[in-house]
Design a protein around this motif. Sequence first.
Motif, PDB file in Angstrom:
ATOM      1  N   PRO B 498       0.831  -1.213   0.000  1.00 25.45           N
ATOM      2  CA  PRO B 498       0.000   0.000   0.000  1.00 25.45           C
ATOM      3  C   PRO B 498       0.862   1.260   0.000  1.00 25.45           C
ATOM      4  O   PRO B 498       1.883   1.314   0.676  1.00 25.45           O
ATOM      5  N   ASN B 499       0.448   2.259  -0.787  1.00 31.46           N
ATOM      6  CA  ASN B 499       1.227   3.501  -0.835  1.00 31.46           C
ATOM      7  C   ASN B 499       0.415   4.715  -0.344  1.00 31.46           C
ATOM      8  O   ASN B 499       0.917   5.830  -0.373  1.00 31.46           O
ATOM      9  N   TYR B 500      -0.835   4.491   0.059  1.00 29.44           N
ATOM     10  CA  TYR B 500      -1.631   5.593   0.636  1.00 29.44           C
ATOM     11  C   TYR B 500      -2.303   5.116   1.910  1.00 29.44           C
ATOM     12  O   TYR B 500      -2.779   3.964   1.977  1.00 29.44           O
ATOM     13  N   PHE B 501      -2.309   5.973   2.910  1.00 32.55           N
ATOM     14  CA  PHE B 501      -3.078   5.703   4.128  1.00 32.55           C
ATOM     15  C   PHE B 501      -4.205   6.731   4.215  1.00 32.55           C
ATOM     16  O   PHE B 501      -4.006   7.901   3.891  1.00 32.55           O
ATOM     17  N   SER B 633       4.596  -4.341   6.498  1.00 28.49           N
ATOM     18  CA  SER B 633       3.556  -4.693   5.515  1.00 28.49           C
ATOM     19  C   SER B 633       2.808  -3.468   5.006  1.00 28.49           C
ATOM     20  O   SER B 633       2.084  -3.527   4.041  1.00 28.49           O
ATOM     21  N   MET B 634       2.982  -2.318   5.658  1.00 31.88           N
ATOM     22  CA  MET B 634       2.297  -1.077   5.276  1.00 31.88           C
ATOM     23  C   MET B 634       0.773  -1.202   5.390  1.00 31.88           C
ATOM     24  O   MET B 634       0.031  -0.549   4.670  1.00 31.88           O
ATOM     25  N   ARG B 635       0.342  -2.094   6.260  1.00 29.29           N
ATOM     26  CA  ARG B 635      -1.085  -2.174   6.563  1.00 29.29           C
ATOM     27  C   ARG B 635      -1.249  -1.588   7.956  1.00 29.29           C
ATOM     28  O   ARG B 635      -0.300  -1.522   8.721  1.00 29.29           O
ATOM     29  N   PRO B 636      -2.462  -1.148   8.294  1.00 32.70           N
ATOM     30  CA  PRO B 636      -2.657  -0.615   9.643  1.00 32.70           C
ATOM     31  C   PRO B 636      -2.318  -1.691  10.679  1.00 32.70           C
ATOM     32  O   PRO B 636      -2.806  -2.811  10.589  1.00 32.70           O
ATOM     33  N   ASN B 637      -1.433  -1.357  11.608  1.00 33.79           N
ATOM     34  CA  ASN B 637      -1.034  -2.280  12.662  1.00 33.79           C
ATOM     35  C   ASN B 637      -1.201  -1.583  13.999  1.00 33.79           C
ATOM     36  O   ASN B 637      -1.036  -0.369  14.087  1.00 33.79           O
ATOM     37  N   PHE B 638      -1.493  -2.358  15.027  1.00 30.96           N
ATOM     38  CA  PHE B 638      -1.756  -1.740  16.334  1.00 30.96           C
ATOM     39  C   PHE B 638      -1.025  -2.464  17.450  1.00 30.96           C
ATOM     40  O   PHE B 638      -0.946  -3.679  17.475  1.00 30.96           O
ATOM     41  N   TYR B 659      -3.262   0.467  -2.316  1.00 34.67           N
ATOM     42  CA  TYR B 659      -2.263   0.739  -3.344  1.00 34.67           C
ATOM     43  C   TYR B 659      -2.918   1.399  -4.545  1.00 34.67           C
ATOM     44  O   TYR B 659      -3.983   0.950  -5.005  1.00 34.67           O
ATOM     45  N   LEU B 660      -2.313   2.457  -5.025  1.00 34.74           N
ATOM     46  CA  LEU B 660      -2.843   3.184  -6.176  1.00 34.74           C
ATOM     47  C   LEU B 660      -1.697   3.425  -7.144  1.00 34.74           C
ATOM     48  O   LEU B 660      -0.634   3.895  -6.729  1.00 34.74           O
ATOM     49  N   ASP B 661      -1.893   3.089  -8.434  1.00 34.15           N
ATOM     50  CA  ASP B 661      -0.796   3.410  -9.348  1.00 34.15           C
ATOM     51  C   ASP B 661      -0.942   4.833  -9.875  1.00 34.15           C
ATOM     52  O   ASP B 661      -1.954   5.494  -9.623  1.00 34.15           O
ATOM     53  N   ASP B 662       0.075   5.333 -10.581  1.00 33.52           N
ATOM     54  CA  ASP B 662       0.113   6.746 -10.971  1.00 33.52           C
ATOM     55  C   ASP B 662      -1.132   7.189 -11.744  1.00 33.52           C
ATOM     56  O   ASP B 662      -1.641   8.289 -11.537  1.00 33.52           O
ATOM     57  N   SER B 663      -1.629   6.293 -12.618  1.00 30.50           N
ATOM     58  CA  SER B 663      -2.749   6.688 -13.478  1.00 30.50           C
ATOM     59  C   SER B 663      -4.032   6.868 -12.661  1.00 30.50           C
ATOM     60  O   SER B 663      -4.971   7.528 -13.099  1.00 30.50           O
ATOM     61  N   GLN B 664      -4.071   6.257 -11.457  1.00 30.39           N
ATOM     62  CA  GLN B 664      -5.310   6.354 -10.665  1.00 30.39           C
ATOM     63  C   GLN B 664      -5.313   7.565  -9.728  1.00 30.39           C
ATOM     64  O   GLN B 664      -6.289   7.786  -9.013  1.00 30.39           O
ATOM     65  N   ILE B 683       2.599   7.677   1.068  1.00 30.89           N
ATOM     66  CA  ILE B 683       3.919   7.126   1.405  1.00 30.89           C
ATOM     67  C   ILE B 683       4.565   6.482   0.180  1.00 30.89           C
ATOM     68  O   ILE B 683       5.613   5.871   0.265  1.00 30.89           O
ATOM     69  N   GLY B 684       3.884   6.650  -0.968  1.00 27.65           N
ATOM     70  CA  GLY B 684       4.390   6.049  -2.207  1.00 27.65           C
ATOM     71  C   GLY B 684       5.809   6.477  -2.539  1.00 27.65           C
ATOM     72  O   GLY B 684       6.654   5.658  -2.881  1.00 27.65           O
ATOM     73  N   ALA B 685       6.073   7.774  -2.404  1.00 28.84           N
ATOM     74  CA  ALA B 685       7.386   8.303  -2.785  1.00 28.84           C
ATOM     75  C   ALA B 685       8.470   7.677  -1.907  1.00 28.84           C
ATOM     76  O   ALA B 685       9.531   7.284  -2.384  1.00 28.84           O
ATOM     77  N   VAL B 686       8.145   7.559  -0.610  1.00 31.96           N
ATOM     78  CA  VAL B 686       9.110   6.968   0.319  1.00 31.96           C
ATOM     79  C   VAL B 686       9.390   5.518  -0.066  1.00 31.96           C
ATOM     80  O   VAL B 686      10.532   5.065  -0.110  1.00 31.96           O
ATOM     81  N   LEU B 687       8.293   4.804  -0.385  1.00 32.61           N
ATOM     82  CA  LEU B 687       8.445   3.394  -0.752  1.00 32.61           C
ATOM     83  C   LEU B 687       9.292   3.234  -2.000  1.00 32.61           C
ATOM     84  O   LEU B 687      10.147   2.365  -2.079  1.00 32.61           O
TER      85      LEU B 687
END
Lengths: 226, 824
Positions: B498-501, B633-638, B659-664, B683-687
Amino acid sequence: MIKVEKLSKTVPSGDGELRILKGIDLEIKAGQSAAIVGPSGSGKSTLLGLLAGLDSPSEGDVLLQGQSLASMSEDQRAALRARSVGFVFQSFQLLPSLTALENVMLPLELAGMEAPRQRASTLLEELELGHRQHHYPRLLSGGEQQRVAIARAFASEPAILFADEPTGNLDAKTGAHITELLFSLNRDKGTTLVLVTHEQGLADHCERVFEMYDGELSELPRQRPC
Amino acid sequence: MLKQWLRSWRGGELGLLCIALSLAVASVSGIAGFSERLQATMATQSRTFLAADHVLTSPRPIEPQWLDNARSEGLRTAQLVAFRTMVYASEEMLLVSMRAASASYPLRGELRAAKQMFADGEGVEHGPLAGEVWLDSRAMATLGITLGQTVEVGEKALVATRVLVDEPDRSSALNIYGPRGLMNLEDLGATEVVQPGSVVDYRYLFAGDDAAFAAYRQTLSASLLPGQKWLNIEDNQPALASALARAEEYLLLAASLTLALAGAAIALAAQRYGQRNIDAVALMKTLGASRRYILLHYLRQLLLVLLLASVLGGLVGVAVQYLLFVSLSDLVSATPPAGSLRPLWMAIVSAALCLLCFAMPPIVRLSRVSPVHVLRRDESLEGGVRLATAAGAAGLGLLMYWYSGDLSLVIALMLGCSVLLVAAAGVVLMALTGIRRLSRRLPGSVQRLAVSSIYRRRYANAFQTASIALALMVLVSLLLLRELLLKDWQQQVAEDTPNYFLINIADRDVEPLEAFLAERRIHHAGLYPMVRGRLVEIDNMPLQDIEGLETRNTGVDRELNLSWSEALPEDNQLIAGQWWSQAAEPLQTNPVSVEQELAQRLNITVGTALRFNVGGRDLTATVASLRQLDWASMRPNFYFLFPEDALRSYAGSYITSFYLDDSQRPLLVDLLGRYPTVSLIEIGAVLKQVQGVVAQLSRALAVVLLLVLVSALLISAANVMLSFQTRKQENALLRTLGARNRFLFAVVIGEFALLGALAGAVAGLGANFCLFFIQRWVMQSEVLLYWAAIPLASVAGAGILALLVLTSSQKMLRSSATVLLRGA
């Protein structure tokens, strides 16, 4: 047994070529013993090397037991040596990593003979080295080392034995003992013996004596029979 | 002398000496040079993250005099005021994390702005002018405005002229995940938003000469008030910097090891060089040469080699630096600063020291050769091994300490090597004795000859095998380490991570948002409820009263995200206790499941009682289970999970990731417009950056591995060469006795293959030992061992040596048998 035809050896030298051997002809019959004498640098060792097929001539050929060395590959010549040729060197040339027994076994194994250990052991016993069988060369005296080398040379019962100054590194008494040993084995086994030596005493034991001078070989008349 | 030098060169050992030295110079100058330039680049990048060289933060404005002083010291300055404010558009309003910047901001790094929303934008020279405001895409989408429209910030109307994309010191904003804005400092007064009692962060940025700054900071130190503090570059090291720092450590380690290997090759080549010169030295002495003359004579020869190696190695070193920079080009985006000559000097001094420690012992022994040797040829240089080893080890230790400045690392390495050397020697000696005994009963002279030939030189062989084992061990260790690092990095960044929260999702938005995402076929990681709460007591003991508990280090000194779930989340693993929905009997009231690493740090086990403060209300719970999480995993964790009914009554929001690609990406404008209260974290850029790091670091490591491989081959070549002299004689004899080429090949290959296999096995064992040490104490990570490396390295060792002998022994085997007749 050994036949040499117009044998020449030329090596490149500083300004041109140096002819070490100049068209040598020689014939030695089976069972004969022959000595090659001559001053240092006359070409004795070069001739011995060519006779044994350790080196290749520039011209001419050597025939051992009727086989032309010139027509053989290096490996074929090695196989012929393993079967039919024995060697004794001035500096003994035992393999330091092998025991006396193993050194004697080596040519038997190379020639693919049976029971090499037993044969080697018997031979060493004959030469009164039974108690030294498992010793390494560095633990043996010069005379003992040369006796092991002689045992190694005769082990595969070669038809021809070449010896290069076999007593050169030994004192007079040990040298005499080794000479006696060499010739008695030569007689017993019917081996053809060719040796290179400086020592007149050793040469006198031989049936024929050749002199090498400036690359040319001539047979000397015998003073007394061997 | 040159003639003699050339003759020695043709003998092979001076050539080998020169190659080994060149390799030492190349690896040290290449890697040290790269590392020096990398450090400079990293410092520049770190300053970028501050937008300055140094930053002073303060909760209130500082004396204007302070800034004047800085400028008079020759420093450049800039100011930033960060605060949160409501921004009003015609119909909408939004809480924005705003920063007011002076015209000179930023002093370092690049400000990026765009002419349309959700675009990458471009670098700009300066921030908004007076009367302008730049808002980020998220703020503009939520406010429903376009560029050129006016918004109100407090009492001041400002025109939105650009879309704010990125600030170098973005992480210093008050709320880095919320909507952001940037305005000019001149307009701040007119907005009237900063009132007594407002939460405002004042930042003063400085850039300029280090010495000038040090003087300035010194004069200011007495005047600083509580709450005012300097920010260091180290405080701002991002994860990328630490990855690069680790890679740098690895590179320096590799340089030291390459040097050690080159040193061993130098020692072997020098040993042979000495051996071959015994006759010459004895003769020179007979003719009247003094010991001093002989020492100087050989020193001059070695100096010539050093000179040549410095030139060759220096050139190759430049190529190595270039290769390393090319392989890391995207990562270290700033143009590398020009390299200095220091690494080259460092390399030449290292090579000289190597030569002194490794090559001098045999030369010194050579100078002691007795002239009687001309009459009785029984001298040998063997036996100087102990001196050479001690000198070599001391020199290496010194060099490694010089490079790394890390004594524990040097001790670890030296210890590892010594253990390996002793172990290798021991194993080889034992193995050889066993094999020798066995071979006596075997028919067949090949095996016996190969074994007995090794056995006779067993002590020298033990040393040589150990050196090959060392080379192989380094190679195997680096390979395994690289494998470990890559695995570690790659696990963190799978392609569809995932690249967006989305956070702050209100209860009422949960269902519509799920429908919105489903409609557009966007797969999300699940919507998790989130309640902010603070842990206050463990087993009825207030946190601050618990002895030895550093709340700051355990991460519980702030509000934590608490969540609930009926089922155990997908990638969570239950370590201890029971999960409520799977429990055979109903669990005690208010169970809670805790993340295991946090539990360990807080000394929490199943059954521990916890008390939380959630929005001023108390929440007590008993630990029912411990879970292991995959944070990467970039999923919400607690850290803390409750059953649903335990947290229902507390006000909270939801969180998800996808996860969203550039076109979306344009979808996001729509999403934020529909759900204005939702916060988006990109967080896509960081990834992407991390993925780049993985790919590029592995390329850089391959370059270094190549250097180590070459040095390992060099050692092997030196070993083979060292034994050629004695072998030449032996082979001539065997040939005279009627041995064929195949036989001679079989003996020599058998001998080296056996040594190679032994070396490989010991290397595999040693590599695991090193790996254990490095993982346990240096990297402080989980220990993973690879026992399969032992048989694999053994086969590789046998193969490498056999191949090396096969390619280099042709000439030796072909040498004429007549040498024996000439008394050679």
